[in-house]
Design a protein around this motif. Sequence first.
Motif, PDB file in Angstrom:
ATOM      1  N   MET A   1       0.832  -1.200   0.000  1.00 56.64           N
ATOM      2  CA  MET A   1       0.000   0.000   0.000  1.00 56.64           C
ATOM      3  C   MET A   1       0.870   1.255   0.000  1.00 56.64           C
ATOM      4  N   THR A   2       1.963   1.218   0.761  1.00 53.17           N
ATOM      5  CA  THR A   2       2.882   2.354   0.791  1.00 53.17           C
ATOM      6  C   THR A   2       3.471   2.601  -0.594  1.00 53.17           C
ATOM      7  N   GLU A   3       3.825   1.548  -1.282  1.00 55.82           N
ATOM      8  CA  GLU A   3       4.368   1.699  -2.642  1.00 55.82           C
ATOM      9  C   GLU A   3       3.337   2.321  -3.579  1.00 55.82           C
ATOM     10  N   ARG A   4       2.090   1.882  -3.481  1.00 55.61           N
ATOM     11  CA  ARG A   4       1.048   2.435  -4.363  1.00 55.61           C
ATOM     12  C   ARG A   4       0.814   3.926  -4.067  1.00 55.61           C
ATOM     13  N   ILE A   5       0.765   4.265  -2.780  1.00 59.74           N
ATOM     14  CA  ILE A   5       0.545   5.668  -2.414  1.00 59.74           C
ATOM     15  C   ILE A   5       1.731   6.517  -2.862  1.00 59.74           C
ATOM     16  N   SER A   6       2.929   5.979  -2.745  1.00 64.90           N
ATOM     17  CA  SER A   6       4.117   6.706  -3.186  1.00 64.90           C
ATOM     18  C   SER A   6       4.058   7.001  -4.686  1.00 64.90           C
ATOM     19  N   GLU A   7       3.582   6.041  -5.461  1.00 63.93           N
ATOM     20  CA  GLU A   7       3.435   6.257  -6.903  1.00 63.93           C
ATOM     21  C   GLU A   7       2.427   7.374  -7.188  1.00 63.93           C
ATOM     22  N   LEU A   8       1.313   7.368  -6.452  1.00 66.07           N
ATOM     23  CA  LEU A   8       0.312   8.432  -6.625  1.00 66.07           C
ATOM     24  C   LEU A   8       0.890   9.790  -6.255  1.00 66.07           C
ATOM     25  N   ASP A   9       1.678   9.821  -5.190  1.00 70.97           N
ATOM     26  CA  ASP A   9       2.312  11.072  -4.764  1.00 70.97           C
ATOM     27  C   ASP A   9       3.240  11.612  -5.846  1.00 70.97           C
ATOM     28  N   ASP A  10       4.055  10.728  -6.410  1.00 69.97           N
ATOM     29  CA  ASP A  10       4.991  11.155  -7.468  1.00 69.97           C
ATOM     30  C   ASP A  10       4.250  11.737  -8.669  1.00 69.97           C
ATOM     31  N   LYS A  43       7.631  -6.652  14.833  1.00 70.06           N
ATOM     32  CA  LYS A  43       8.698  -5.791  14.316  1.00 70.06           C
ATOM     33  C   LYS A  43       8.491  -5.508  12.833  1.00 70.06           C
ATOM     34  N   ALA A  44       8.069  -6.519  12.094  1.00 69.76           N
ATOM     35  CA  ALA A  44       7.833  -6.321  10.662  1.00 69.76           C
ATOM     36  C   ALA A  44       6.693  -5.327  10.432  1.00 69.76           C
ATOM     37  N   MET A  45       5.642  -5.423  11.269  1.00 65.41           N
ATOM     38  CA  MET A  45       4.519  -4.490  11.133  1.00 65.41           C
ATOM     39  C   MET A  45       4.940  -3.073  11.500  1.00 65.41           C
ATOM     40  N   MET A  46       5.739  -2.923  12.565  1.00 64.10           N
ATOM     41  CA  MET A  46       6.196  -1.586  12.957  1.00 64.10           C
ATOM     42  C   MET A  46       7.114  -0.995  11.891  1.00 64.10           C
ATOM     43  N   SER A  47       7.914  -1.834  11.278  1.00 67.56           N
ATOM     44  CA  SER A  47       8.791  -1.368  10.200  1.00 67.56           C
ATOM     45  C   SER A  47       7.980  -0.867   9.017  1.00 67.56           C
ATOM     46  N   ALA A  48       6.965  -1.644   8.622  1.00 68.96           N
ATOM     47  CA  ALA A  48       6.104  -1.227   7.509  1.00 68.96           C
ATOM     48  C   ALA A  48       5.355   0.052   7.854  1.00 68.96           C
ATOM     49  N   ALA A  49       4.900   0.164   9.100  1.00 67.57           N
ATOM     50  CA  ALA A  49       4.176   1.361   9.527  1.00 67.57           C
ATOM     51  C   ALA A  49       5.091   2.580   9.549  1.00 67.57           C
ATOM     52  N   SER A  50       6.357   2.388   9.936  1.00 69.03           N
ATOM     53  CA  SER A  50       7.295   3.522   9.966  1.00 69.03           C
ATOM     54  C   SER A  50       7.519   4.066   8.561  1.00 69.03           C
ATOM     55  N   ASP A  51       7.601   3.179   7.582  1.00 66.71           N
ATOM     56  CA  ASP A  51       7.798   3.608   6.204  1.00 66.71           C
ATOM     57  C   ASP A  51       6.606   4.418   5.715  1.00 66.71           C
ATOM     58  N   LEU A  52       5.386   3.979   6.062  1.00 68.18           N
ATOM     59  CA  LEU A  52       4.187   4.709   5.664  1.00 68.18           C
ATOM     60  C   LEU A  52       4.101   6.055   6.390  1.00 68.18           C
ATOM     61  N   CYS A  53       4.495   6.098   7.660  1.00 64.94           N
ATOM     62  CA  CYS A  53       4.512   7.369   8.398  1.00 64.94           C
ATOM     63  C   CYS A  53       5.486   8.353   7.763  1.00 64.94           C
ATOM     64  N   LEU A  79       8.842   4.357  15.434  1.00 64.21           N
ATOM     65  CA  LEU A  79       8.508   3.011  14.949  1.00 64.21           C
ATOM     66  C   LEU A  79       9.722   2.323  14.334  1.00 64.21           C
ATOM     67  N   ALA A  80      10.523   3.089  13.588  1.00 63.62           N
ATOM     68  CA  ALA A  80      11.725   2.510  12.978  1.00 63.62           C
ATOM     69  C   ALA A  80      12.724   2.095  14.051  1.00 63.62           C
TER      70      ALA A  80
END
Length: 289
Positions: A1-10, A43-53, A79-80
């Motif tokens: 989801m973060t990747e998709r949102i990043s593409e929309l942002d770009d 930890k994996a969920m917190m890592s993914a959440a940090s990237d989205l934040c 989170l990271a």
Amino acid sequence: MTERISELDDQFGGRHARPMAAAFLVNTVTPYLRADATEAVRKAMMSAASDLCYLTGYMAVDEGIHGLAQQYYLKALALAGASEDHLTYCTTLRGMSVQAVDLGHGRAAMRLADAAAAASPKAGPRMRAFLAGQQAHASAQIGEKTKALMYLREAETAMDKAESQQKAFGSYDPAALNYHTSQVRYELGDVTGAIEAMKQSDRLRYDVYRRARVRHRAMLAERQIAVGHLEAACATWHSALDDYPLVQSGRADQRMQSMLRLIKPHLKNHAARDLNDRARMVMPASLPA
């Protein structure tokens, strides 16, 4: 989801994509972070959440909501750190440095850029270029020419090494490095060199980075008019206007407002007058001139 949102942002800008990211954080990510899970999964969920934040903070910067952006950045750091995600930790510190340098807070930008570099001691060449380019820009803004040029050479060397290993679409690339080169040269007073580096950045930029294309072409035009190249600047601004209606970005809006201000003294020139007329048709009526 973060990747998709990043593409929309770009492609469409932070004002378009950030509400989606914020809603996803509140409605989906937060409940996951409260769920029972093994330590590895947590930890994996917190890592993914940090990237989205981090991404949500970056989009808030693009909107011009800087206080909110800092809140997202601080949450991304927390989170990271908790998930031992060194990549997102140093990327977020670098993002905070970018925000600071763009606001003219050079000393803070330098501290944050150095902290980002220190947080990533085992960075590969592309990451090293990503970090050193920001250190170069911050150094140049505070007048430390020797350090700025040293970091720029370091970024160039690391980029050459990274490009020889593999092309990496969607990360720090030669277009981004040329942007940093332009910024360093501009801060050090070499406007002509800054113009050439920004032109090279524009030539190398992937088409999907529409928002960056609008902003950076507008910056290029500002530098062209600063050295007296009015008609070249107008042509560059026209190319920025080609994409501008598709982008929802506070930073792009600011560049368009600057354009109107800079061409106002030149409206007797046909190129400036044509640009002004087109801009008035394209820019939202709600945007103050």
